[in-house]
Design a protein around this motif. Structure first.
Motif, PDB file in Angstrom:
ATOM      1  N   LYS A 235      -4.150   6.396 -11.872  1.00  0.00           N
ATOM      2  CA  LYS A 235      -4.703   5.634 -10.750  1.00  0.00           C
ATOM      3  C   LYS A 235      -5.929   4.849 -11.194  1.00  0.00           C
ATOM      4  CE  LYS A 235      -6.538   6.179  -6.038  1.00  0.00           C
ATOM      5  NZ  LYS A 235      -7.874   5.597  -6.250  1.00  0.00           N
ATOM      6  N   ASP A 236      -6.794   5.485 -11.984  1.00  0.00           N
ATOM      7  CA  ASP A 236      -7.972   4.789 -12.488  1.00  0.00           C
ATOM      8  C   ASP A 236      -7.594   3.735 -13.523  1.00  0.00           C
ATOM      9  OD1 ASP A 236      -9.563   6.374 -10.875  1.00  0.00           O
ATOM     10  OD2 ASP A 236      -9.891   7.884 -12.431  1.00  0.00           O
TER      11      ASP A 236
ATOM     12  N   LYS B  91      -5.402   1.013  -5.713  1.00  0.00           N
ATOM     13  CA  LYS B  91      -6.175   1.405  -4.535  1.00  0.00           C
ATOM     14  C   LYS B  91      -5.401   2.321  -3.602  1.00  0.00           C
ATOM     15  CE  LYS B  91      -9.259  -2.594  -4.354  1.00  0.00           C
ATOM     16  NZ  LYS B  91      -9.816  -3.667  -3.489  1.00  0.00           N
ATOM     17  N   GLY B  92      -4.126   2.082  -3.453  1.00  0.00           N
ATOM     18  CA  GLY B  92      -3.295   2.896  -2.580  1.00  0.00           C
ATOM     19  C   GLY B  92      -1.850   2.809  -2.994  1.00  0.00           C
TER      20      GLY B  92
ATOM     21  N   ASP C 221     -11.110  -0.281   3.112  1.00  0.00           N
ATOM     22  CA  ASP C 221     -10.622  -0.958   1.911  1.00  0.00           C
ATOM     23  C   ASP C 221      -9.295  -1.649   2.213  1.00  0.00           C
ATOM     24  OD1 ASP C 221     -10.577  -1.834  -0.645  1.00  0.00           O
ATOM     25  OD2 ASP C 221     -10.557   0.143  -1.592  1.00  0.00           O
TER      26      ASP C 221
ATOM     27  N   LYS D 233      -6.093   0.786 -11.875  1.00  0.00           N
ATOM     28  CA  LYS D 233      -6.954   0.242 -10.813  1.00  0.00           C
ATOM     29  C   LYS D 233      -6.182   0.129  -9.500  1.00  0.00           C
ATOM     30  CE  LYS D 233      -9.961  -2.369 -13.972  1.00  0.00           C
ATOM     31  NZ  LYS D 233      -9.395  -1.813 -15.199  1.00  0.00           N
TER      32      LYS D 233
ATOM     33  N   TYR E 256      -1.564   8.266  -2.602  1.00  0.00           N
ATOM     34  CA  TYR E 256      -2.966   7.905  -2.413  1.00  0.00           C
ATOM     35  C   TYR E 256      -3.075   6.929  -1.248  1.00  0.00           C
ATOM     36  CZ  TYR E 256      -3.741  10.000  -6.989  1.00  0.00           C
ATOM     37  OH  TYR E 256      -3.790  10.876  -8.048  1.00  0.00           O
TER      38      TYR E 256
ATOM     39  N   MET F  54      -5.698  -3.704   0.122  1.00  0.00           N
ATOM     40  CA  MET F  54      -5.018  -4.016  -1.135  1.00  0.00           C
ATOM     41  C   MET F  54      -5.457  -5.392  -1.621  1.00  0.00           C
ATOM     42  SD  MET F  54      -3.155  -1.407  -1.863  1.00  0.00           S
ATOM     43  CE  MET F  54      -1.924  -1.960  -3.047  1.00  0.00           C
TER      44      MET F  54
ATOM     45  N   LEU G 243      -5.277   4.301   1.184  1.00  0.00           N
ATOM     46  CA  LEU G 243      -6.397   3.378   1.045  1.00  0.00           C
ATOM     47  C   LEU G 243      -7.661   3.991   1.637  1.00  0.00           C
ATOM     48  CD1 LEU G 243      -4.865  -0.096   1.972  1.00  0.00           C
ATOM     49  CD2 LEU G 243      -5.922   0.509  -0.190  1.00  0.00           C
ATOM     50  N   ALA G 244      -8.765   3.795   0.958  1.00  0.00           N
ATOM     51  CA  ALA G 244     -10.042   4.257   1.498  1.00  0.00           C
ATOM     52  C   ALA G 244     -10.360   3.505   2.786  1.00  0.00           C
ATOM     53  CB  ALA G 244     -11.153   4.053   0.465  1.00  0.00           C
TER      54      ALA G 244
ATOM     55  N   GLU H 230       0.812  -1.219   0.000  1.00  0.00           N
ATOM     56  CA  GLU H 230       0.000   0.000   0.000  1.00  0.00           C
ATOM     57  C   GLU H 230       0.844   1.267   0.000  1.00  0.00           C
ATOM     58  OE1 GLU H 230      -1.660   1.094   4.147  1.00  0.00           O
ATOM     59  OE2 GLU H 230      -1.766  -1.093   4.037  1.00  0.00           O
TER      60      GLU H 230
END
Length: 334
Positions: free
Chosen positions: A119-120, A125-126, A206, A123, A200, A208, A202-203, A103
């Motif tokens: 990032k999109d 996440k962190g 959420d 894909k 970024y 990894m 992690l939400a 992460e």
């Protein structure tokens, strides 16, 4: 003695370079390892893995660093990298280039896009996304993509000595290719200076993705569809060769085309789309409609063969291939 920023359970700081043949990732990995071992006194190892030894095929370079008192007895591929260098952003279409990352791992991408866009696309996440336009830098300096990527990697790996790397570049080029020394140094320095990065987190709630070993079969006794059907046959209709383009691509100007098929004669991947129509006298003739960029790997043989300059070599811009693609009409393809 320098201190590594982080290490895994075996004491290694690991780097993985994702590339295609022809961009110099293998050499970049060797130069990174030399800078760590000879430049700052670390233990290190570098090796690469690739299939067919040709331009455009996927290549991975693996680098490990550790303290001088730690022995390296592991020469397996790097699967949990602290730093990932992606030499061609379109590799993410067919390969999970960020597999195994932590992460807080750093991902360096050769791209013109922003970290948010990547990032999109990846894909992710962190982690930390770093971006450098290595292709654009190398073309403006008349040098190689790997020098710009090396500059970015040295910026992100602060324990390495960039000045030592410049000495390695001089030493390796000045005898045989003295004219290439300054362009290589300029490319390296611009890669170092122009890299941009964004972190970024992690939400909340959420995590990894679960780590999956790279040698885990996609289709095995637990995952094979009922009946043993091969759902993705390896035929050329389904291939996407766009990841093989290394910065340049052909543009087609219909108003200059005389439909002589010189381009089609030299194209190794049947990229040109034709349609039978009536000529001015009503006779049937094949007319060139355009290029199916899914199969174009940017070899530019068509540009050299074209007698009327209907095909030109241009720097690839994001979205151009999708917007100007003329798809083949294969009745056997879904």
């Amino acid at each position: 003695m320098v201190m590594l920023p982080k290490v895994n359970e075996l004491g290694f700081f690991e780097i993985r370079l994702e590339s295609i043949g022809g961009l110099g990732a293998n050499l970049a990995g060797k130069m990174l390892a030399e800078a760590g071992v000879m430049g700052v006194g670390l233990n290190g190892v570098s090796f690469s893995s690739y299939g067919s030894e040709k331009k455009g095929s996927p290549v991975k370079a693996h680098i490990r660093f550790c303290d001088i008192n730690t022995r390296i007895r592991d020469t397996s591929p790097v699967e949990r990298p602290h730093v990932i260098g992606i030499f061609h952003e379109n590799l993410s279409k067919t390969i999970n280039v960020i597999s195994g990352m932590y992460e807080d791992s750093i991902v360096l991408v050769n791209s013109k896009k922003s970290p948010a866009q990547l990032k999109d696309q990846l894909k992710l996440k962190g982690g930390i996304i770093a971006v450098v336009d290595a292709t654009g830098i190398s073309m403006s300096e008349n040098n190689r993509v790997n020098m710009a990527m090396l500059g970015g990697l040295f910026r992100l790996c602060g324990f390495l000595d960039a000045e030592f790397m410049k000495g390695v570049i001089r030493k390796s080029l000045e005898k045989k290719y003295p004219a290439a020394v300054q362009p290589a140094l300029n490319t390296f320095q611009r890669g170092y200076d122009e890299v941009k990065f964004q972190s970024y987190s992690l939400a909340e709630g959420d995590a990894m993705p679960d780590f999956i070993r790279m040698d885990t079969p996609v289709l095995g006794y637990e995952t094979q569809p009922i009946g043993g059907l091969v759902v993705n046959p390896g035929n050329s209709i389904l291939k996407d060769l766009s990841i093989s383009r290394a910065g340049m691509m052909p543009h087609f100007a219909d108003d200059k085309c005389i439909h002589c098929a010189a381009c089609d004669n030299v194209c190794p991947d049947f990229c040109f789309v034709w349609e039978e129509q009536a000529d001015k006298k009503g006779r049937p003739q094949m007319f060139l409609q355009g290029i199916d960029y899914q199969y174009c790997k940017g070899c530019l043989k068509c540009v050299q063969a074209c007698p009327t300059e209907a095909l030109s070599s241009e720097l690839e811009e994001d979205g151009y291939a999708d917007g100007h693609r003329v798809p083949h009409k294969f009745h056997l393809a879904i």
